[in-house]
Design an enzyme around this catalytic site. Structure first.
Site, mmCIF file in Angstrom:
data_model
loop_
_atom_site.group_PDB
_atom_site.id
_atom_site.type_symbol
_atom_site.label_atom_id
_atom_site.label_comp_id
_atom_site.label_asym_id
_atom_site.label_seq_id
_atom_site.Cartn_x
_atom_site.Cartn_y
_atom_site.Cartn_z
ATOM 1 N N ARG A 72 79.325 9.596 17.232
ATOM 2 C CA ARG A 72 79.939 8.837 16.784
ATOM 3 C C ARG A 72 79.729 7.565 18.544
ATOM 4 O O ARG A 72 79.615 6.194 18.876
ATOM 5 C CB ARG A 72 81.896 8.130 16.874
ATOM 6 C CG ARG A 72 81.715 8.691 15.712
ATOM 7 C CD ARG A 72 83.228 9.011 15.430
ATOM 8 N NE ARG A 72 83.120 10.532 15.191
ATOM 9 C CZ ARG A 72 84.764 10.937 15.118
ATOM 10 N NH1 ARG A 72 85.811 9.827 15.201
ATOM 11 N NH2 ARG A 72 84.720 11.942 15.047
ATOM 12 N N GLU A 109 90.623 19.097 19.261
ATOM 13 C CA GLU A 109 92.330 18.423 18.866
ATOM 14 C C GLU A 109 92.015 19.289 17.602
ATOM 15 O O GLU A 109 92.780 20.461 17.804
ATOM 16 C CB GLU A 109 91.834 17.152 18.190
ATOM 17 C CG GLU A 109 93.883 16.441 18.701
ATOM 18 C CD GLU A 109 93.618 15.759 18.217
ATOM 19 O OE1 GLU A 109 92.862 14.331 18.179
ATOM 20 O OE2 GLU A 109 94.782 14.706 17.431
HETATM 21 O O1 PRP Z 1 88.689 13.997 23.571
HETATM 22 P P1 PRP Z 1 88.741 15.026 22.688
HETATM 23 O O2 PRP Z 1 90.106 15.852 22.030
HETATM 24 O O3 PRP Z 1 88.014 15.973 22.772
HETATM 25 O O4 PRP Z 1 88.513 14.329 21.147
HETATM 26 C C1 PRP Z 1 87.335 13.625 21.203
HETATM 27 C C2 PRP Z 1 86.247 13.735 20.607
HETATM 28 O O5 PRP Z 1 85.948 13.705 18.844
HETATM 29 C C3 PRP Z 1 85.970 12.927 17.901
HETATM 30 O O6 PRP Z 1 84.128 13.617 17.937
HETATM 31 P P2 PRP Z 1 84.435 14.713 17.022
HETATM 32 O O7 PRP Z 1 84.058 16.080 17.868
HETATM 33 O O8 PRP Z 1 84.800 15.460 15.968
HETATM 34 O O9 PRP Z 1 82.202 14.428 16.551
HETATM 35 P P3 PRP Z 1 81.542 13.765 15.243
HETATM 36 O O10 PRP Z 1 81.720 12.443 16.430
HETATM 37 O O11 PRP Z 1 80.525 14.746 15.483
HETATM 38 O O12 PRP Z 1 82.812 13.509 14.364
HETATM 39 C C4 PRP Z 1 85.694 12.401 19.239
HETATM 40 O O13 PRP Z 1 83.879 11.118 18.901
HETATM 41 C C5 PRP Z 1 85.066 12.581 20.155
HETATM 42 O O14 PRP Z 1 83.745 12.706 20.991
HETATM 43 N N1 ADE Z 2 92.804 11.719 16.396
HETATM 44 C C1 ADE Z 2 91.522 11.453 16.600
HETATM 45 N N2 ADE Z 2 90.605 9.876 15.277
HETATM 46 C C2 ADE Z 2 89.795 10.047 15.209
HETATM 47 N N3 ADE Z 2 88.289 10.582 15.621
HETATM 48 C C3 ADE Z 2 89.268 12.627 16.711
HETATM 49 N N4 ADE Z 2 88.508 13.210 17.842
HETATM 50 C C4 ADE Z 2 89.281 14.168 17.483
HETATM 51 N N5 ADE Z 2 90.874 13.600 17.676
HETATM 52 C C5 ADE Z 2 90.808 12.385 16.420
#
Ligand code: PRP
Ligand code: ADE
Length: 198
Positions: A72, A109
């Site tokens: 993202r 998370e």
């Molecule tokens: O602060 P944190 O607990 O580390 O979580 C935040 C991260 O989680 C999500 O990405 P995700 O790993 O779900 O991957 P994506 O963007 O590929 O969906 C979001 O876009 C952040 O990068």
């Molecule tokens: N609450 C949340 N919403 C969207 N992306 C996430 N990645 C980790 N936690 C998330």
């Protein structure tokens, strides 16, 4: 806090941006309030305002690297990079980058993951910002900060390893180089001295 620190308190753009983000309860698993930014991307004004706020904040701060976290961070990072005149460096999930990489594992998370960065994508002394859509535990962001920090260290370590290898296997070569350097310095000083005298 972000609004206050950046003189944006009461800015109507922030409320519109916040409202454009859909909250999906219990996705991808029970207890998670998923912040879905795909609805923000559908709203041209809110999407542009989001990018503009970051461009206004970081323009003229001598930032030359915008690092975006997969996936993202890739949706906002490149526009911000173009807006402030910086290069875009992707921080990718494992086995996506074809060149030499450095990696950092981190806890999420809902699980664990790893980020990778191309060696040479940024140079020591460059100023960087890291862009992502959301901070939950902060694990992903910390991994990004560590990766960029390690980039300089890995360059240093790379040369350190080469020197150590040469020293272990060719100690006489190293001595030769040192003597050569000292000798050329001595010659240089000697020539300087001769120039002074003559
Ligand atoms: O602060 P944190 O607990 O580390 O979580 C935040 C991260 O989680 C999500 O990405 P995700 O790993 O779900 O991957 P994506 O963007 O590929 O969906 C979001 O876009 C952040 O990068
Ligand atoms: N609450 C949340 N919403 C969207 N992306 C996430 N990645 C980790 N936690 C998330």
């Amino acid at each position: 806090m972000f609004a206050e620190e950046n003189g944006l308190k009461g800015d109507p753009r922030l409320q519109a941006i916040s409202q454009a983000i859909r909250v999906v309860p219990h996705f991808p698993k029970h207890g998670i309030m998923f912040q879905d930014i795909t609805t923000l991307l559908l709203d041209h004004k809110a999407f542009k305002d989001t990018v503009d706020i970051f461009v206004d904040r970081y323009r003229d701060m001598h930032i030359s690297v915008v690092a975006g976290i997969e996936a993202r961070g890739f949706m906002f990072g490149p526009s911000i990079a173009l807006g402030i005149g910086a290069k875009f460096v992707p921080l990718r999930k494992p086995r996506k980058l074809p060149g030499e990489v450095i990696s950092e594992k981190y806890a999420l998370e809902y699980g664990t993951d790893c980020l990778e960065l191309h060696v040479g994508a940024a140079q020591p002394g460059e100023r960087a910002i890291i862009i992502d859509d959301l901070v939950a535990t902060g694990g992903t962001l910390s991994a990004g900060v560590k990766l960029l920090g390690d980039l300089f260290f890995s360059l240093f370590l790379g040369w350190g390893r080469v020197l150590l290898f040469v020293y272990i296997f060719f100690p006489s070569f190293i001595s030769l180089v040192i003597v050569q350097c000292m000798w050329s310095q001595l010659c240089y000083i000697y020539c300087g001295f001769l120039q002074l005298v003559l």
